[in-house]
Design a protein around this motif. Structure first.
Motif, PDB file in Angstrom:
ATOM      1  N   ASN A  90      -3.435  13.146 -11.399  1.00 36.23           N
ATOM      2  CA  ASN A  90      -3.963  11.990 -10.664  1.00 36.23           C
ATOM      3  C   ASN A  90      -3.125  11.635  -9.442  1.00 36.23           C
ATOM      4  OD1 ASN A  90      -1.738  11.116 -12.116  1.00 36.23           O
ATOM      5  ND2 ASN A  90      -2.605   9.082 -12.527  1.00 36.23           N
ATOM      6  N   MET A  91      -2.136  12.466  -9.109  1.00 33.22           N
ATOM      7  CA  MET A  91      -1.256  12.179  -7.985  1.00 33.22           C
ATOM      8  C   MET A  91      -1.495  13.185  -6.851  1.00 33.22           C
ATOM      9  SD  MET A  91       2.436  11.203  -9.645  1.00 33.22           S
ATOM     10  CE  MET A  91       2.634   9.795 -10.755  1.00 33.22           C
ATOM     11  N   THR A  92      -1.720  12.662  -5.653  1.00 33.20           N
ATOM     12  CA  THR A  92      -1.817  13.507  -4.466  1.00 33.20           C
ATOM     13  C   THR A  92      -0.590  13.255  -3.616  1.00 33.20           C
ATOM     14  OG1 THR A  92      -4.224  13.340  -4.503  1.00 33.20           O
ATOM     15  CG2 THR A  92      -3.195  14.088  -2.442  1.00 33.20           C
ATOM     16  N   LEU A  93       0.204  14.316  -3.417  1.00 33.56           N
ATOM     17  CA  LEU A  93       1.476  14.150  -2.725  1.00 33.56           C
ATOM     18  C   LEU A  93       1.345  14.418  -1.237  1.00 33.56           C
ATOM     19  CD1 LEU A  93       4.096  15.720  -5.153  1.00 33.56           C
ATOM     20  CD2 LEU A  93       4.127  13.403  -4.241  1.00 33.56           C
TER      21      LEU A  93
ATOM     22  N   SER B 167       4.458  22.830  -4.617  1.00 36.14           N
ATOM     23  CA  SER B 167       3.633  24.011  -4.377  1.00 36.14           C
ATOM     24  C   SER B 167       2.739  24.228  -5.597  1.00 36.14           C
ATOM     25  CB  SER B 167       4.507  25.243  -4.147  1.00 36.14           C
ATOM     26  OG  SER B 167       3.714  26.407  -3.996  1.00 36.14           O
ATOM     27  N   ASN B 168       1.436  24.287  -5.347  1.00 36.17           N
ATOM     28  CA  ASN B 168       0.479  24.498  -6.436  1.00 36.17           C
ATOM     29  C   ASN B 168       0.648  23.492  -7.578  1.00 36.17           C
ATOM     30  OD1 ASN B 168      -0.617  26.779  -5.122  1.00 36.17           O
ATOM     31  ND2 ASN B 168       1.071  28.047  -5.909  1.00 36.17           N
ATOM     32  N   GLY B 169       0.863  22.230  -7.192  1.00 36.87           N
ATOM     33  CA  GLY B 169       0.963  21.181  -8.200  1.00 36.87           C
ATOM     34  C   GLY B 169       2.277  21.149  -8.957  1.00 36.87           C
ATOM     35  N   GLN B 170       3.269  21.892  -8.462  1.00 34.35           N
ATOM     36  CA  GLN B 170       4.560  21.931  -9.147  1.00 34.35           C
ATOM     37  C   GLN B 170       5.691  21.724  -8.158  1.00 34.35           C
ATOM     38  OE1 GLN B 170       4.995  24.512 -13.166  1.00 34.35           O
ATOM     39  NE2 GLN B 170       5.699  25.474 -11.352  1.00 34.35           N
ATOM     40  N   ILE B 171       6.732  21.064  -8.629  1.00 34.27           N
ATOM     41  CA  ILE B 171       7.940  20.924  -7.820  1.00 34.27           C
ATOM     42  C   ILE B 171       9.042  21.715  -8.505  1.00 34.27           C
ATOM     43  CG2 ILE B 171       9.669  19.319  -6.927  1.00 34.27           C
ATOM     44  CD1 ILE B 171       7.498  17.158  -6.955  1.00 34.27           C
ATOM     45  N   THR B 172       9.611  22.665  -7.786  1.00 36.00           N
ATOM     46  CA  THR B 172      10.705  23.475  -8.316  1.00 36.00           C
ATOM     47  C   THR B 172      12.018  22.880  -7.837  1.00 36.00           C
ATOM     48  OG1 THR B 172       9.330  25.457  -8.292  1.00 36.00           O
ATOM     49  CG2 THR B 172      11.717  25.778  -8.436  1.00 36.00           C
TER      50      THR B 172
ATOM     51  N   ASP C 196       0.810  -1.217   0.000  1.00 37.14           N
ATOM     52  CA  ASP C 196       0.000   0.000   0.000  1.00 37.14           C
ATOM     53  C   ASP C 196       0.845   1.269   0.000  1.00 37.14           C
ATOM     54  OD1 ASP C 196       1.049  -0.260   2.510  1.00 37.14           O
ATOM     55  OD2 ASP C 196      -0.829   0.131   3.588  1.00 37.14           O
ATOM     56  N   GLN C 197       2.137   1.148  -0.273  1.00 38.22           N
ATOM     57  CA  GLN C 197       3.000   2.323  -0.292  1.00 38.22           C
ATOM     58  C   GLN C 197       3.421   2.663  -1.720  1.00 38.22           C
ATOM     59  OE1 GLN C 197       7.223   2.204   1.009  1.00 38.22           O
ATOM     60  NE2 GLN C 197       6.720   3.901   2.394  1.00 38.22           N
ATOM     61  N   THR C 198       3.234   3.928  -2.114  1.00 39.93           N
ATOM     62  CA  THR C 198       3.708   4.414  -3.406  1.00 39.93           C
ATOM     63  C   THR C 198       4.491   5.702  -3.187  1.00 39.93           C
ATOM     64  OG1 THR C 198       1.759   3.498  -4.521  1.00 39.93           O
ATOM     65  CG2 THR C 198       3.063   5.110  -5.745  1.00 39.93           C
ATOM     66  N   LEU C 199       5.697   5.745  -3.706  1.00 45.45           N
ATOM     67  CA  LEU C 199       6.556   6.917  -3.582  1.00 45.45           C
ATOM     68  C   LEU C 199       6.803   7.520  -4.957  1.00 45.45           C
ATOM     69  CD1 LEU C 199       9.306   5.652  -1.074  1.00 45.45           C
ATOM     70  CD2 LEU C 199       7.163   6.841  -0.550  1.00 45.45           C
ATOM     71  N   LEU C 200       6.854   8.844  -5.019  1.00 45.86           N
ATOM     72  CA  LEU C 200       7.233   9.563  -6.228  1.00 45.86           C
ATOM     73  C   LEU C 200       8.656  10.079  -6.032  1.00 45.86           C
ATOM     74  CD1 LEU C 200       6.604  10.945  -8.991  1.00 45.86           C
ATOM     75  CD2 LEU C 200       5.824  12.927  -7.642  1.00 45.86           C
ATOM     76  N   CYS C 201       9.536   9.747  -6.973  1.00 47.42           N
ATOM     77  CA  CYS C 201      10.945  10.143  -6.894  1.00 47.42           C
ATOM     78  C   CYS C 201      11.268  11.003  -8.123  1.00 47.42           C
ATOM     79  CB  CYS C 201      11.848   8.915  -6.885  1.00 47.42           C
ATOM     80  SG  CYS C 201      11.443   7.712  -5.594  1.00 47.42           S
ATOM     81  N   VAL C 202      11.763  12.217  -7.880  1.00 44.28           N
ATOM     82  CA  VAL C 202      12.024  13.167  -8.963  1.00 44.28           C
ATOM     83  C   VAL C 202      13.444  13.714  -8.812  1.00 44.28           C
ATOM     84  CG1 VAL C 202      11.219  15.238 -10.151  1.00 44.28           C
ATOM     85  CG2 VAL C 202       9.580  13.825  -8.874  1.00 44.28           C
ATOM     86  N   PHE C 203      14.232  13.642  -9.892  1.00 41.14           N
ATOM     87  CA  PHE C 203      15.640  14.043  -9.838  1.00 41.14           C
ATOM     88  C   PHE C 203      15.957  14.996 -10.988  1.00 41.14           C
ATOM     89  CE2 PHE C 203      15.077   9.843  -8.110  1.00 41.14           C
ATOM     90  CZ  PHE C 203      15.770   9.896  -6.900  1.00 41.14           C
TER      91      PHE C 203
ATOM     92  N   LEU D 172      20.813  19.965  -9.661  1.00 37.50           N
ATOM     93  CA  LEU D 172      21.117  18.685  -9.002  1.00 37.50           C
ATOM     94  C   LEU D 172      20.266  18.486  -7.751  1.00 37.50           C
ATOM     95  CD1 LEU D 172      25.014  18.764  -9.397  1.00 37.50           C
ATOM     96  CD2 LEU D 172      23.335  17.697 -10.912  1.00 37.50           C
ATOM     97  N   ASP D 173      19.021  18.890  -7.839  1.00 36.33           N
ATOM     98  CA  ASP D 173      18.085  18.815  -6.724  1.00 36.33           C
ATOM     99  C   ASP D 173      17.179  17.602  -6.911  1.00 36.33           C
ATOM    100  OD1 ASP D 173      16.920  19.597  -4.397  1.00 36.33           O
ATOM    101  OD2 ASP D 173      16.045  21.453  -5.177  1.00 36.33           O
ATOM    102  N   PHE D 174      16.509  17.193  -5.854  1.00 36.70           N
ATOM    103  CA  PHE D 174      15.621  16.044  -5.980  1.00 36.70           C
ATOM    104  C   PHE D 174      14.503  16.119  -4.950  1.00 36.70           C
ATOM    105  CE2 PHE D 174      19.153  14.990  -3.234  1.00 36.70           C
ATOM    106  CZ  PHE D 174      18.593  14.333  -2.160  1.00 36.70           C
ATOM    107  N   TYR D 175      13.478  15.322  -5.200  1.00 32.19           N
ATOM    108  CA  TYR D 175      12.317  15.275  -4.310  1.00 32.19           C
ATOM    109  C   TYR D 175      11.825  13.835  -4.223  1.00 32.19           C
ATOM    110  CZ  TYR D 175       7.545  15.672  -2.614  1.00 32.19           C
ATOM    111  OH  TYR D 175       6.397  15.506  -1.895  1.00 32.19           O
ATOM    112  N   ILE D 176      11.521  13.399  -3.017  1.00 30.56           N
ATOM    113  CA  ILE D 176      10.861  12.109  -2.805  1.00 30.56           C
ATOM    114  C   ILE D 176       9.647  12.351  -1.930  1.00 30.56           C
ATOM    115  CG2 ILE D 176      11.061   9.782  -1.847  1.00 30.56           C
ATOM    116  CD1 ILE D 176      14.055   9.908  -2.403  1.00 30.56           C
ATOM    117  N   GLY D 177       8.484  11.976  -2.424  1.00 31.73           N
ATOM    118  CA  GLY D 177       7.252  12.177  -1.682  1.00 31.73           C
ATOM    119  C   GLY D 177       6.365  10.952  -1.743  1.00 31.73           C
ATOM    120  N   LYS D 178       5.417  10.899  -0.826  1.00 21.68           N
ATOM    121  CA  LYS D 178       4.499   9.766  -0.756  1.00 21.68           C
ATOM    122  C   LYS D 178       3.219  10.120  -1.484  1.00 21.68           C
ATOM    123  CE  LYS D 178       2.381   6.649   2.638  1.00 21.68           C
ATOM    124  NZ  LYS D 178       2.201   6.397   4.095  1.00 21.68           N
ATOM    125  N   LEU D 179       2.711   9.177  -2.259  1.00 22.62           N
ATOM    126  CA  LEU D 179       1.437   9.373  -2.946  1.00 22.62           C
ATOM    127  C   LEU D 179       0.319   8.804  -2.083  1.00 22.62           C
ATOM    128  CD1 LEU D 179       2.429   8.495  -6.626  1.00 22.62           C
ATOM    129  CD2 LEU D 179       2.063  10.756  -5.634  1.00 22.62           C
ATOM    130  N   GLY D 180      -0.673   9.647  -1.808  1.00 23.55           N
ATOM    131  CA  GLY D 180      -1.771   9.219  -0.953  1.00 23.55           C
ATOM    132  C   GLY D 180      -3.085   9.180  -1.683  1.00 23.55           C
TER     133      GLY D 180
END
Length: 557
Positions: A524-527, A540-545, A503-510, A549-557
């Motif tokens: 269709n993704m709720t972070l 923020s507002n549906g966007q990741i800035t 039941d775990q889904t992660l979004l990984c962005v690099f 060489l930055d990255f983001y890892i978030g959970k999809l709920g």
């Protein structure tokens, strides 16, 4: 040969609940024994030194260690030329030292994988000494021998990775013997069932001693074609230099007949049958084939009757770009859906990835990005000693080289010594705390001293602390170690994927570029925020800035 020990339950296996699939998604820490820790003061790392540093390895949060070869060897290729598969080279210690290492590793919760080099032996091995004496002795057919062509030249056009022909004349037998590597590393003849039985017996010896698996060196080199056909030519514009450096003429051939033969699959079934007799053990194969890597990886790891996992050179060379990683992930998932890959960015054979890929001045940010990326992708992971310190490739003078590969192709290819220099434990100690000897077998680079373990342990924001945090994060989020992967559409310089398990889904962005980028989160993704180490971007507002060489890892709920 050294006799098998009287194994006790305590020595042979750790007393923990058996997880036969522990290797799937595991993180394996590669130790290059000559360069990890020297305990006896001769300038060469040894088993006792490794044992003394196992708490450090366990504290990283890895699951296993992989030891590069420690068998008896003349060290022409630094242990990858074995002269006795059942004993420890004196430069590393004794069998008792090995047993002590395994026992302590198991007590610390670490599995032990050892390098098994069976495609070839040293020419000093007793098997080869007998084989070369005549064409009729008991081991005459244990190596790959062939008659010359009518003009006395080698049987065909096959090339050695280390330069020149892969055939060397032997005046005793008046024949050529094959060697894919050094002249002193003759290839065993796996078409002979007795050879297969013999090498499986050598592997059993170490399984009985309590090892948890094998890294199988050059696993696709075991068989060559019996017909000895010439390899076809590859045009320069079609070169793929992932197996050999670009200056190596080895790239001029498509290696259809000297390796990656279909007969290997049957032998790997025998390897798996042996491993299955020792529940909880594993195999990881090294596949060196620039033209057919993915197909071979799929064949070698699919199902449950071949290798458990394999690694290719997709991420040990090539480009550091979102496009390259997207293409490689997609190809792996499409062409090897039932296989299992072992991911690595650095090892003892390639330029350290920080030096290979990073832009000067951005090494720290790059190291954090690649650590998070490596530990987020689908597969098991190999970390190479010093990677967790952000070590760069050592720049060595020609007179310091000991690697025959680098000596042969210098200066266009500087060999592998730059990735093999000693670990740095203490910034202000002689040789970085590696050894008390006047000098070590390879120099300790001055610029490595500032990255020593003792300095990084003082800082909460060090590269070492970042690796420890990411390893703990991976262990606490099963989607990263066990889950599926699915690519997500992203801008050209951005790599994005989801990892999903139960039941775990992660979004990984690099953001794999030195300029800022934005990523629009699909509708269709709720972070949901998750406490991922080192993440600096925020949605923020549906966007990741994303910064450079930055990255983001978030959970999809």
């Amino acid at each position: 040969m050294t006799a098998l020990p009287n194994m006790t339950e305590e020595k042979a296996r750790p007393k923990t609940k058996l997880d036969a699939d522990w290797w799937r998604g595991a993180v394996i820490y590669q130790i290059y024994p000559r360069s990890f820790q020297d305990q006896n003061g001769d300038g060469i790392g040894d088993l006792a030194g490794i044992t003394s540093r196992l708490e450090y390895v366990a504290d990283l949060g890895v699951d296993a260690i992989w030891l590069s070869p420690v068998f008896t060897s003349p060290m022409k290729d630094f242990g990858y030329d074995v002269s006795n598969y059942r004993d420890i080279d004196p430069s590393f210690g004794t069998l008792e030292d090995f047993d002590h290492l395994v026992h302590k590793a198991h007590a610390l919760g670490l599995k032990v994988i050892i390098d098994q080099v069976i495609s070839h032996s040293s020419d000093k091995h007793a098997w080869f000494a007998e084989s070369r004496q005549s064409r009729t002795n008991a081991r005459a057919d244990w190596y790959v021998w062939a008659d010359p062509q009518p003009d006395g030249t080698p049987p065909n056009n096959w090339l050695s990775i280390f330069g020149g022909s892969s055939w060397t004349w032997d005046s005793r037998r008046m024949q050529y013997y094959m060697h894919n590597f050094l002249v002193s590393q003759p290839d065993l003849n796996f078409h002979n069932p007795e050879v297969q039985d013999a090498v499986l017996g050598e592997m059993r010896f170490w399984l009985e001693r309590g090892v948890d698996g094998f890294r199988l060196d050059t696993v696709n080199f075991y068989f060559c074609s019996l017909a000895l056909e010439n390899n076809p030519v590859v045009k320069p514009e079609d070169f793929n230099a992932s197996t050999a450096p670009a200056v190596n003429p080895y790239n001029f051939q498509e290696h259809l007949y000297d390796k990656s033969r279909p007969e290997n699959l049957k032998f790997l079934e025998r390897v798996r049958a042996l491993m299955d007799q020792y529940p909880g053990t594993t195999t990881v194969g090294e596949i060196g084939d620039s033209q057919h890597q993915l197909e071979i990886m799929a064949q070698y790891t699919s199902g449950d009757d071949h290798l458990h996992m394999a690694y290719t050179f997709d991420y040990l060379g090539g480009d550091f770009s979102a496009e390259h990683f997207r293409d490689s992930i997609a190809a792996t998932e499409t062409r090897a859906p039932d296989g299992w890959i072992c991911l690595a960015f650095s090892n003892h054979d390639v330029v350290r990835h920080v030096s290979r890929w990073a832009i000067h001045g951005q090494e720290a940010a790059f190291t954090r990005l690649t650590a998070s990326l490596l530990l987020s992708m689908r597969g098991s992971v190999c970390l190479y000693q010093g990677e967790e310190l952000g070590l760069t490739e050592a720049q060595l003078a020609f007179e310091d080289l000991v690697d025959p590969y680098g000596i042969e192709f210098w200066p266009e290819f500087k060999g592998r010594d730059g990735a093999r220099t000693p670990m740095v434990w203490q910034a202000h100690a002689h040789l970085g705390g590696f050894s008390t000897a006047a000098r070590s077998w390879l120099p300790v680079p001055a610029d490595h001293m500032t990255r020593a373990v003792d300095q990084q342990e003082l800082a909460n924001d060090s590269i070492l602390a970042f690796y420890r945090a990411n390893l703990a994060f991976r262990k606490n989020n099963p989607a990263l170690s066990k889950g599926t992967i699915a690519l997500v559409d992203a801008p050209e310089t951005v790599l994005a994927f989801t990892r999903q398990h139960d039941d775990q889904t992660l979004l990984c962005v690099f953001n794999m570029d030195a300029t800022p980028a934005t990523f629009a989160v699909p509708a269709n993704m709720t972070l949901l925020d998750i406490d991922a180490p080192g993440v600096t971007a925020a949605p923020s507002n549906g966007q990741i800035t994303l910064g450079p060489l930055d990255f983001y890892i978030g959970k999809l709920g």
